[in-house]
Design a protein around this motif. Sequence first.
Motif, short mmCIF file in Angstrom:
data_model
loop_
_atom_site.label_atom_id
_atom_site.label_comp_id
_atom_site.label_asym_id
_atom_site.label_seq_id
_atom_site.Cartn_x
_atom_site.Cartn_y
_atom_site.Cartn_z
N GLU A 241 57.62 1.45 -1.14
CA GLU A 241 59.00 0.74 -0.70
C GLU A 241 58.64 -0.22 0.32
OE1 GLU A 241 62.47 -0.57 -0.68
OE2 GLU A 241 61.78 0.84 -2.14
N LEU A 242 57.84 0.04 1.40
CA LEU A 242 57.60 -0.76 2.31
C LEU A 242 56.57 -1.95 1.87
CD1 LEU A 242 57.52 -1.79 5.49
CD2 LEU A 242 55.43 -0.08 5.27
N GLY A 243 55.75 -1.83 1.04
CA GLY A 243 55.11 -2.73 0.49
C GLY A 243 55.96 -3.83 -0.40
N ARG A 244 56.85 -3.27 -1.12
CA ARG A 244 57.93 -4.07 -1.85
C ARG A 244 58.82 -4.84 -0.95
NH1 ARG A 244 60.94 -0.53 -6.10
NH2 ARG A 244 61.43 0.72 -4.37
N GLN A 245 59.02 -4.32 0.19
CA GLN A 245 59.78 -5.16 1.10
C GLN A 245 58.94 -6.23 1.68
OE1 GLN A 245 61.47 -2.72 4.49
NE2 GLN A 245 62.31 -1.29 2.88
N ILE A 246 57.86 -5.94 2.18
CA ILE A 246 56.77 -7.05 2.74
C ILE A 246 56.45 -7.94 1.67
CG2 ILE A 246 54.69 -7.34 3.38
CD1 ILE A 246 54.74 -4.59 4.94
N SER B 209 47.78 -13.57 5.22
CA SER B 209 46.42 -12.78 5.99
C SER B 209 46.04 -13.53 7.23
CB SER B 209 45.63 -12.61 4.80
OG SER B 209 44.69 -14.07 4.37
N GLN B 210 46.13 -15.12 7.00
CA GLN B 210 45.57 -15.53 8.21
C GLN B 210 46.57 -15.80 9.28
OE1 GLN B 210 45.00 -19.68 6.62
NE2 GLN B 210 43.35 -18.98 5.29
N LYS B 211 47.93 -15.41 9.12
CA LYS B 211 48.90 -15.46 10.18
C LYS B 211 48.81 -14.34 10.88
CE LYS B 211 51.61 -19.29 8.42
NZ LYS B 211 51.94 -20.20 9.16
N VAL B 212 48.55 -13.10 10.16
CA VAL B 212 48.91 -11.88 10.90
C VAL B 212 47.35 -11.25 10.98
CG1 VAL B 212 50.86 -11.16 9.81
CG2 VAL B 212 48.86 -10.49 8.64
N ASP B 213 46.28 -12.16 10.91
CA ASP B 213 44.86 -11.63 11.09
C ASP B 213 44.32 -10.34 10.30
OD1 ASP B 213 42.29 -12.10 12.38
OD2 ASP B 213 42.82 -10.76 13.96
N LEU B 214 44.93 -10.20 8.97
CA LEU B 214 44.32 -9.08 8.22
C LEU B 214 43.61 -9.89 6.94
CD1 LEU B 214 47.40 -6.77 7.83
CD2 LEU B 214 45.12 -6.26 9.03
N SER B 215 42.76 -9.17 6.14
CA SER B 215 42.09 -9.58 4.89
C SER B 215 43.22 -9.57 3.98
CB SER B 215 40.87 -8.82 4.70
OG SER B 215 41.44 -7.53 4.03
N GLN B 216 43.04 -10.59 2.94
CA GLN B 216 43.66 -10.67 1.63
C GLN B 216 43.85 -9.13 1.00
OE1 GLN B 216 43.09 -14.39 -0.09
NE2 GLN B 216 44.05 -13.58 -1.82
N ILE C 167 48.49 -3.03 1.20
CA ILE C 167 50.04 -2.78 1.87
C ILE C 167 50.90 -3.06 1.03
CG2 ILE C 167 51.44 -3.43 3.65
CD1 ILE C 167 48.75 -3.93 5.39
N GLU C 168 50.90 -4.24 0.32
CA GLU C 168 52.01 -4.78 -0.64
C GLU C 168 52.13 -3.65 -1.72
OE1 GLU C 168 52.09 -8.62 -1.74
OE2 GLU C 168 52.66 -9.32 0.36
N ASN C 169 51.00 -3.17 -2.11
CA ASN C 169 50.90 -2.24 -3.34
C ASN C 169 51.22 -0.74 -3.20
OD1 ASN C 169 50.62 -3.93 -5.71
ND2 ASN C 169 48.53 -4.38 -4.58
N GLY C 170 51.27 -0.41 -1.71
CA GLY C 170 51.73 0.98 -1.26
C GLY C 170 50.33 1.80 -1.22
N VAL C 171 49.34 1.36 -1.17
CA VAL C 171 47.98 1.90 -1.04
C VAL C 171 47.53 2.23 0.43
CG1 VAL C 171 45.36 1.93 -1.71
CG2 VAL C 171 47.15 1.09 -3.22
N ARG C 172 47.94 1.28 1.09
CA ARG C 172 47.74 1.34 2.76
C ARG C 172 48.94 1.11 3.34
NH1 ARG C 172 43.58 -2.89 5.78
NH2 ARG C 172 44.10 -2.34 7.72
N TYR C 173 49.19 2.01 4.59
CA TYR C 173 50.16 1.75 5.29
C TYR C 173 50.01 1.01 6.61
CZ TYR C 173 54.82 3.03 6.99
OH TYR C 173 56.28 2.98 7.51
N PRO C 174 50.54 -0.04 6.99
CA PRO C 174 50.29 -0.80 8.05
C PRO C 174 50.54 -0.11 9.48
CG PRO C 174 52.23 -1.57 7.13
CD PRO C 174 51.93 -0.45 6.27
N SER C 175 49.98 -0.34 10.71
CA SER C 175 50.27 0.13 11.98
C SER C 175 51.65 -0.51 12.38
CB SER C 175 49.34 -0.09 12.92
OG SER C 175 49.13 -1.51 13.15
N LEU C 176 52.08 0.05 13.34
CA LEU C 176 53.46 -0.47 13.81
C LEU C 176 53.28 -2.04 14.34
CD1 LEU C 176 55.27 2.49 15.53
CD2 LEU C 176 55.88 1.27 13.43
#
Length: 164
Positions: free
Chosen positions: A11-16, A31-38, A44-53
């Motif tokens: 659900e979070l991934g879908r929102q993002i 990815s460039q703006k938040v300094d994470l890899s693509q 995260i968008e597919n719900g496989v990983r949960y981002p930190s706060l």
Amino acid sequence: MSKKPEEMYVELGRQIKMARKNKKMTMNDLSQKVDLSQSAISMIENGVRYPSLATLAKFSEVLEHDFSEFISTPTEPLEKSEKVDIEMEMLGFQLVLSLKEFKSDYNDPEINTAVRQTFVAYLQKLFNKEEFSDELKEILKRTIKDTLDKKQSEIDKLYNQINE
């Protein structure tokens, strides 16, 4: 009824993803703006990983999206037919693989969710391996060049026919 963590991740991934698309940003842009890899963005968008706060706060700022909406838990259940997409962006093209038709001999939703997430994570890792990515870029470049050469040849033939 509270949601299971994997449902909340999806659900979070879908929102993002929706917030990113509303801003007309690619995964690479985000990815460039938040300094994470693509790859991390896709997971995260597919719900496989949960981002930190802290990462959620970056998403909120970059996507101009209310942080509280990211951390609130919707109460509606996920549909069984809900599709999961794996996106890969390369050379200005975007490939979306959909796992909507995920089938299983098991009637256990927890097993099915775990297996589906494993498939998504594995495919994402495969797409983002540097050697695979470099090879795919070269194949795409050759394909584009061959197609453009063919089109140029067709244009040249048409031009010659007109000028005869």
